[in-house]
Write an enzyme that holds these catalytic residues in place. Structure first.
Site, PDB file in Angstrom:
ATOM      1  N   HIS A 217       0.832  -0.705  -0.198  1.00 31.15           N
ATOM      2  CA  HIS A 217      -0.390  -0.418   0.028  1.00 31.15           C
ATOM      3  C   HIS A 217       0.659   0.565  -0.138  1.00 31.15           C
ATOM      4  CE1 HIS A 217      -4.171   1.455   1.422  1.00 31.15           C
ATOM      5  NE2 HIS A 217      -2.916   2.939   1.967  1.00 31.15           N
ATOM      6  N   HIS A 219       2.039   5.136  -0.694  1.00 33.39           N
ATOM      7  CA  HIS A 219       1.384   6.484  -0.933  1.00 33.39           C
ATOM      8  C   HIS A 219       3.218   7.130  -2.280  1.00 33.39           C
ATOM      9  CE1 HIS A 219      -1.444   7.149   2.235  1.00 33.39           C
ATOM     10  NE2 HIS A 219      -1.438   6.011   1.906  1.00 33.39           N
ATOM     11  N   CYS A 250      -1.769  13.276   1.295  1.00 37.42           N
ATOM     12  CA  CYS A 250      -1.128  13.114   2.662  1.00 37.42           C
ATOM     13  C   CYS A 250      -1.380  13.925   4.012  1.00 37.42           C
ATOM     14  CB  CYS A 250       0.312  13.068   2.235  1.00 37.42           C
ATOM     15  SG  CYS A 250       1.340  12.879   3.464  1.00 37.42           S
ATOM     16  N   ASN A 259      -1.912   8.466  -1.737  1.00 32.12           N
ATOM     17  CA  ASN A 259      -2.311   7.692  -2.145  1.00 32.12           C
ATOM     18  C   ASN A 259      -1.703   7.401  -3.470  1.00 32.12           C
ATOM     19  OD1 ASN A 259      -3.855   5.564  -0.149  1.00 32.12           O
ATOM     20  ND2 ASN A 259      -5.069   7.206  -0.458  1.00 32.12           N
TER      21      ASN A 259
END
Lengths: 315, 320
Positions: A217, A219, A250, A259
């Site tokens: 996952h 960013h 963020c 993301n």
């Protein structure tokens, strides 16, 4: 050995900024306006039509902490569930789990952190205490035969502690996996990771959790997400989290991206001949829809480029 | 969910043992193209003294190569009209190269007169792109450059070659890796010490990059190759990573990601040097660049251009 599977399960989470993080409501966020329930439902239904196999639908947190998710029950009941698509929801505790089941949830997710400070600041308890809470949820989920996905945040760095030892990430991931999470998603919460730190962290985690049960996952706060995803794929990870249009800034760097965009991830995967089952053009359309609804520009470079050319991309 | 067809494309397995650092170069040379390629594609005309100050700041950040200007006709590229003034005005740091673009012999002569000690020439891997851009075929363009090569040899001036459209063309679409290899080989055989392979419209992915580099490295030693990735589709860092894994150790980039993509208005173009350096350092690769000084240079030029940076590292760092 590095491996890049041809089929990658895609787990999409929309509005990922909205979690059970109490501090969110205090910060200025790009998605600070409450999105109407109807829009959320339409977003999810559109995403269901793109071929995405997993769509994180909502979060059963207290609306006091995350007002954006106050309509969790209405959303879950309102969406049209496509066959072969999963709609996991976040359940931070037993109360949330019970509400989720009552609303029809068939998959849930719990969040751990690899950073003690982050855990305390976010959910006001230590990592160990959070694990005990999750044990309850997972135990209840087992009884209902509801699969549970685990998340580990701050896997490549913490806004408070800075560097996070890969062994700590491994410890938390192992705990979640052994407790019964079928999959553990490792989150670079502040996007500081690079392929260097991603590889170190994954090597450590994979000593205890099989790569087939891992997801990344990433960013894109520092622009590293796709490179980090690439290295993860080479190391055998085949589940990738992303957000359509790169929704969700963020919270630790106001105005910065958060993301990674689903569109950009898909573009890369398809360019490498990896099957995702997802129609990129449809995802771009969904991104357009939600960005119009939020009155904001997309964070996806693919969407930006496609929107401004006659589409000279080769894919 | 069950995965099906768990088959792995071997060509992407460019490293072994789950280490990001195996097979990666220890050092990477960053070729900073912001002052030329970057500014050339910015609408705002920047005065010579701003360009000079930018180049001086970039020199100070530790970058080993900074493409300073272009000796093209100001009629075609007004941004580069002050080429001589810039060339004469910069403070050359010892150990740093300042190549300039020279599209023809006239440009080469003017460059040398202005003090240039390295030049660069451009070929295209796409016939249509060559015709539309410089009104001649790829072969004809290479013949023109032979004059420049000859003069450069006589003057002991090293020449860098660029190949554009290596991963796609705005007119032709797909470009055959064999064609890229052919042009790269021609430039190398003509005497270019290094060939920079440019994904001009940023459409490439690690898939296309791998195929193209395999074809080119059969004709040109990998030590003489560089990648010049555009980030129009957000793929640049992933493309650079795979190139590093394949042995490339020279990467072009542009401070603050200056220079949009002329074929996708408003879209990003050059990959930002800050983001590249951040990734390199995270991989333990030595670049010699001081990231914070580099970001200062990026902040300076963005203020001068009255625009936001395209670098995500710069955006994130300013706000934390």
């Amino acid at each position: 050995m590095g491996n890049i599977p041809t089929t990658v399960k895609h787990c999409l989470s929309y509005e990922q900024l909205i979690r059970d993080y109490p501090w969110l409501k205090r910060l200025l966020l790009e998605e600070k306006e409450i999105v109407p329930t109807g829009v959320k439902i339409q977003l999810i239904d559109m995403l269901s039509g793109t071929g995405l196999p997993v769509i994180e639908a909502t979060s059963f947190v207290s609306s006091k902490w995350v007002p954006q998710m106050a309509d969790h029950t209405d959303v879950l009941k309102g969406i049209q569930r496509a066959p072969h698509v999963q709609y996991p929801v976040l359940t931070p505790n037993m109360h949330g789990f019970q509400d989720a089941v009552a609303a029809g949830a068939t998959e849930v997710a719990v969040f751990g952190s690899a950073s003690e400070t982050f855990s305390r600041k976010n959910i006001n308890c230590s990592i160990e205490e959070s694990m005990l809470r999750f044990e309850e949820v997972i135990s209840a989920a087992k009884e209902h035969q509801i699969p549970v996905r685990g998340y580990v945040s701050c896997a490549l760095g913490c806004p408070h502690e800075g560097y996070i030892e890969p062994s700590k990430v491994a410890e938390v991931a192992k705990r979640l996996y052994e407790m019964g999470c079928y999959e553990v998603s490792l989150g670079d919460t502040i996007g500081v990771g690079t392929p260097g730190s991603m590889a170190k962290m994954l090597r450590s985690v994979m000593e205890d959790v099989p790569s087939s049960a891992l997801a990344v996952h990433c960013h894109d706060t520092y622009g590293q997400a796709l490179a980090n995803i690439l290295i993860a794929l080479q190391m055998g990870v085949c589940v990738v989290d992303s957000a359509v249009a790169g929704l969700g800034g963020c919270p630790y760097a106001q105005g910065s991206s958060g993301n990674v965009s689903t569109e950009d991830v898909l573009y890369m995967l398809h360019g490498m001949g990896i099957e995702t089952g997802v129609d990129l053009a449809k995802v771009i359309e969904v991104g357009d829809f939600i960005c119009n609804a939020l009155c904001r520009k997309t964070n996806s470079r693919v969407a930006q480029a496609r929107g401004r050319t006659s589409g000279h991309a080769l894919l | 969910m069950q995965l099906v067809n768990y088959y792995f494309p071997r060509k992407f397995m460019t490293f072994v043992g789950g280490s990001a650092s195996k097979n990666l170069p220890e050092r990477v040379k960053i070729v900073e193209v912001g002052p030329r390629d970057g500014l050339q594609n910015e609408k705002t005309i920047v005065p010579a003294e701003t360009k000079i100050h930018l180049i001086d700041m970039l020199s100070d950040s530790g970058l080993p190569v900074i493409e300073a200007t272009s000796f093209v006709s100001p009629k075609w590229v007004p941004q580069m009209a002050d080429q001589v003034e810039v060339m004469k005005g910069i403070s050359r740091k010892p150990g740093v190269s300042y190549p300039v673009l020279t599209p023809n012999l006239k440009g080469f002569q003017a460059a040398v007169k202005a003090g240039a000690t390295e030049v660069a020439i451009f070929g295209a891997a796409s016939e249509l792109f060559s015709k539309k851009n410089i009104n001649c075929s790829v072969d004809e363009s290479l013949q023109r450059f032979e004059e420049v090569m000859k003069a450069a040899k006589e003057a002991n001036v090293p020449v860098r070659g660029y190949v554009s459209c290596v991963l796609g063309c705005p007119y032709e679409g797909k470009v055959a890796p064999g064609k890229v290899a052919h042009v790269a080989k021609r430039l190398y055989s003509m005497g270019c010490y290094e060939i920079s392979l440019g994904d001009t419209i940023g459409v490439g992915t690690p898939g296309g990059m791998t195929e193209m580099l395999e074809a080119v490295s059969r004709e040109v030693p990998v030590s003489a190759l560089a990648v010049h990735c555009h980030d129009t589709y957000g793929q640049a860092l992933a493309n650079i990573l795979i190139a590093l894994q394949m042995g490339i150790s020279v990467v072009d980039s542009s401070v603050a990601g200056l220079g949009g993509c002329p074929y996708a208005q408003g879209a990003s173009g050059n990959v930002a040097t800050e983001d590249v350096v951040y990734m390199m350092h995270g991989l333990g690769i030595h670049t010699g660049v001081d990231l914070s000084k580099l970001m200062d240079a990026g902040a300076f030029i963005c203020r001068s251009l009255n625009r936001k940076t395209n670098s995500k590292v710069a955006q994130a760092t300013c706000k934390l």
